[in-house]
Motif scaffolding. Structure first.
Motif, PDB file in Angstrom:
ATOM      1  N   MET A   1       0.813  -1.212   0.000  1.00 33.06           N
ATOM      2  CA  MET A   1       0.000   0.000   0.000  1.00 33.06           C
ATOM      3  C   MET A   1       0.849   1.265   0.000  1.00 33.06           C
ATOM      4  SD  MET A   1      -2.847  -1.236   2.770  1.00 33.06           S
ATOM      5  CE  MET A   1      -3.687   0.351   2.773  1.00 33.06           C
ATOM      6  N   LEU A   2       2.133   1.134   0.395  1.00 34.72           N
ATOM      7  CA  LEU A   2       3.023   2.295   0.462  1.00 34.72           C
ATOM      8  C   LEU A   2       3.965   2.368  -0.734  1.00 34.72           C
ATOM      9  CD1 LEU A   2       4.009   1.969   4.226  1.00 34.72           C
ATOM     10  CD2 LEU A   2       2.227   3.416   3.263  1.00 34.72           C
ATOM     11  N   CYS A   3       3.575   1.732  -1.843  1.00 40.09           N
ATOM     12  CA  CYS A   3       4.456   1.734  -3.016  1.00 40.09           C
ATOM     13  C   CYS A   3       4.681   3.136  -3.561  1.00 40.09           C
ATOM     14  CB  CYS A   3       3.860   0.850  -4.125  1.00 40.09           C
ATOM     15  SG  CYS A   3       3.924  -0.905  -3.744  1.00 40.09           S
ATOM     16  N   ALA A   4       3.682   4.019  -3.414  1.00 41.06           N
ATOM     17  CA  ALA A   4       3.830   5.378  -3.935  1.00 41.06           C
ATOM     18  C   ALA A   4       4.807   6.210  -3.104  1.00 41.06           C
ATOM     19  CB  ALA A   4       2.469   6.071  -3.967  1.00 41.06           C
ATOM     20  N   TRP A   5       5.103   5.761  -1.877  1.00 44.33           N
ATOM     21  CA  TRP A   5       5.974   6.553  -1.002  1.00 44.33           C
ATOM     22  C   TRP A   5       7.451   6.274  -1.267  1.00 44.33           C
ATOM     23  CZ3 TRP A   5       4.392  10.225   2.531  1.00 44.33           C
ATOM     24  CH2 TRP A   5       3.011  10.319   2.728  1.00 44.33           C
ATOM     25  N   TYR A   6       7.806   5.032  -1.597  1.00 46.33           N
ATOM     26  CA  TYR A   6       9.223   4.751  -1.815  1.00 46.33           C
ATOM     27  C   TYR A   6       9.492   4.595  -3.309  1.00 46.33           C
ATOM     28  CZ  TYR A   6       7.442  -0.085  -1.692  1.00 46.33           C
ATOM     29  OH  TYR A   6       6.731  -1.235  -1.899  1.00 46.33           O
ATOM     30  N   PRO A   7      10.693   4.999  -3.767  1.00 51.92           N
ATOM     31  CA  PRO A   7      10.989   4.981  -5.217  1.00 51.92           C
ATOM     32  C   PRO A   7      11.327   3.579  -5.720  1.00 51.92           C
ATOM     33  CG  PRO A   7      12.866   5.790  -3.972  1.00 51.92           C
ATOM     34  CD  PRO A   7      11.766   5.569  -2.972  1.00 51.92           C
ATOM     35  N   LYS A   8      11.720   3.529  -6.995  1.00 52.60           N
ATOM     36  CA  LYS A   8      12.000   2.244  -7.620  1.00 52.60           C
ATOM     37  C   LYS A   8      13.307   1.634  -7.135  1.00 52.60           C
ATOM     38  CE  LYS A   8       9.532   3.450 -11.875  1.00 52.60           C
ATOM     39  NZ  LYS A   8       9.654   3.635 -13.329  1.00 52.60           N
ATOM     40  N   LYS A   9      14.219   2.467  -6.643  1.00 54.30           N
ATOM     41  CA  LYS A   9      15.517   1.950  -6.198  1.00 54.30           C
ATOM     42  C   LYS A   9      15.428   1.257  -4.840  1.00 54.30           C
ATOM     43  CE  LYS A   9      18.306   5.303  -8.732  1.00 54.30           C
ATOM     44  NZ  LYS A   9      19.350   6.355  -8.612  1.00 54.30           N
ATOM     45  N   PHE A  10      14.282   1.311  -4.206  1.00 51.07           N
ATOM     46  CA  PHE A  10      14.097   0.665  -2.913  1.00 51.07           C
ATOM     47  C   PHE A  10      13.188  -0.549  -3.104  1.00 51.07           C
ATOM     48  CE2 PHE A  10      11.756   0.327   1.166  1.00 51.07           C
ATOM     49  CZ  PHE A  10      12.830  -0.048   1.951  1.00 51.07           C
ATOM     50  N   GLU A  11      13.657  -1.713  -2.674  1.00 52.35           N
ATOM     51  CA  GLU A  11      12.935  -2.965  -2.883  1.00 52.35           C
ATOM     52  C   GLU A  11      12.616  -3.622  -1.539  1.00 52.35           C
ATOM     53  OE1 GLU A  11      15.102  -5.538  -5.386  1.00 52.35           O
ATOM     54  OE2 GLU A  11      15.344  -4.083  -7.025  1.00 52.35           O
TER      55      GLU A  11
END
Length: 325
Positions: free
Chosen positions: A267-277
């Motif tokens: 649900m928090l995908c919009a908060w962290y960028p693509k470089k964070f997995e």
């Protein structure tokens, strides 16, 4: 005369410009100078965390280190122009380490030499001082002053330790038992007062339930809560980290719990960028990874948010009504 006046005005102008420049420099350094910060965390076999921040083009730098090897003892470090200004843990220099090693070796070899050396029995010193008393008797009297005084007192005049009447001993026993019973009764009374106090507090809350619901549902209080939430979002937008990198692998013993945590993280995908997995592991219980966050903060943003909150009439009225409630 004219050139003297012009020279005086020139000096005044230079002083004024220097003072204005210093004022603007201090204003920029305090309010508008960016404070870059960096946070690093790594979890493999052991946990390692680092926080670093600087102020005014790295004139002052602060470093905080947390490591599992040091027993989670935080290491604070402050530098001024690169020179160490303050540190809570002292680092021993090479000279101090060598000195400690030398002292340790010296103590060890001295203790070994003493063990191997033959025991020497000191001869009794029978020299008499000026007063005529042997030196051994004087030392004995210094070490055991009460024995000599007890020897002088006859045995029939010495008081016995248990020479206390039976009635007084009985009274002391009754007094001690009465004090113990009274202390137990006092503790029971205190516990009962606390229990009744909880009941009274719950009753007061239930009585004020209607007043609290009315306070919560007022239109101006809704606007105040919205304003506070908006200021918090603005503060996070300005002061939050701009760069986030890393990879975290987690897993629990129960795969269902791992799935629930992954759903909450999704649900928090919009908060962290693509470089964070975030990678779930449903087969084993694990928590490892690394995280790096960078950002900048400015003091004027905090001052601006606090001023807006102070000026807002809805927030002030909600605060006063909460105090009355």
């Amino acid at each position: 005369m004219l050139h003297v006046i012009l020279l005086f005005l020139k000096i005044l102008g230079i002083i004024f410009l220097v003072a204005a420049g210093l004022f603007l420099l201090i204003l920029y350094a305090v309010f508008f100078s960016a404070i870059p910060y960096r946070m690093e965390a790594e979890k493999r076999e052991k946990v390692h965390a680092l926080f670093w921040a600087s102020w005014f083009f790295r004139v002052v730098t602060v470093r905080v280190l947390l490591d599992e090897e040091n027993g989670w003892e935080p290491v604070f470090q402050m530098r001024f122009f690169g020179f160490l200004l303050w540190q809570n843990v002292e680092e021993a220099s090479r000279w101090k380490r060598l000195k400690r090693l030398r002292n340790w070796l010296k103590r060890k070899f001295q203790s070994r030499w003493r063990r191997r050396a033959p025991e020497r029995q000191a001869e009794p010193d029978t020299e008499e001082p000026v007063g005529g008393e042997p030196l051994q008797n004087m030392e004995k009297r210094k070490e055991f002053p009460d024995e000599e005084a007890a020897e002088k007192v006859p045995e029939y005049e010495r008081p016995e330790k248990n020479d206390i009447p039976y009635e007084k001993q009985k009274k002391k026993v009754f007094q001690k038992s009465g004090c113990a019973v009274q202390s137990v009764c006092d503790k029971i009374k205190r516990i009962w007062k606390k229990i009744t106090g909880i009941k009274d507090a719950v009753r007061k809350i239930l009585r004020r339930r209607d007043a609290f619901l009315e306070f919560w549902n007022l239109e101006e209080h809704r606007r105040a809560r919205g304003a506070v939430l908006g200021e918090a979002c603005y503060l996070w937008k300005k002061l939050g980290p701009k760069k986030v990198r890393g990879k975290i692998t987690f897993g629990f013993a129960d795969p269902a719990v791992t799935g629930l945590c992954m759903g909450a993280a999704g649900m928090l995908c919009a908060w962290y960028p693509k470089k964070f997995e975030i990678v779930p592991d449903f087969d084993r219980e694990i928590l490892e990874g690394e995280l790096l966050m960078k950002g900048k903060a400015r003091f004027y943003v905090i001052v601006r948010v606090l001023w807006r909150i102070y000026v807002n009439e809805d927030i002030r009225s909600m605060y006063h009504s909460w105090q009355e409630l």
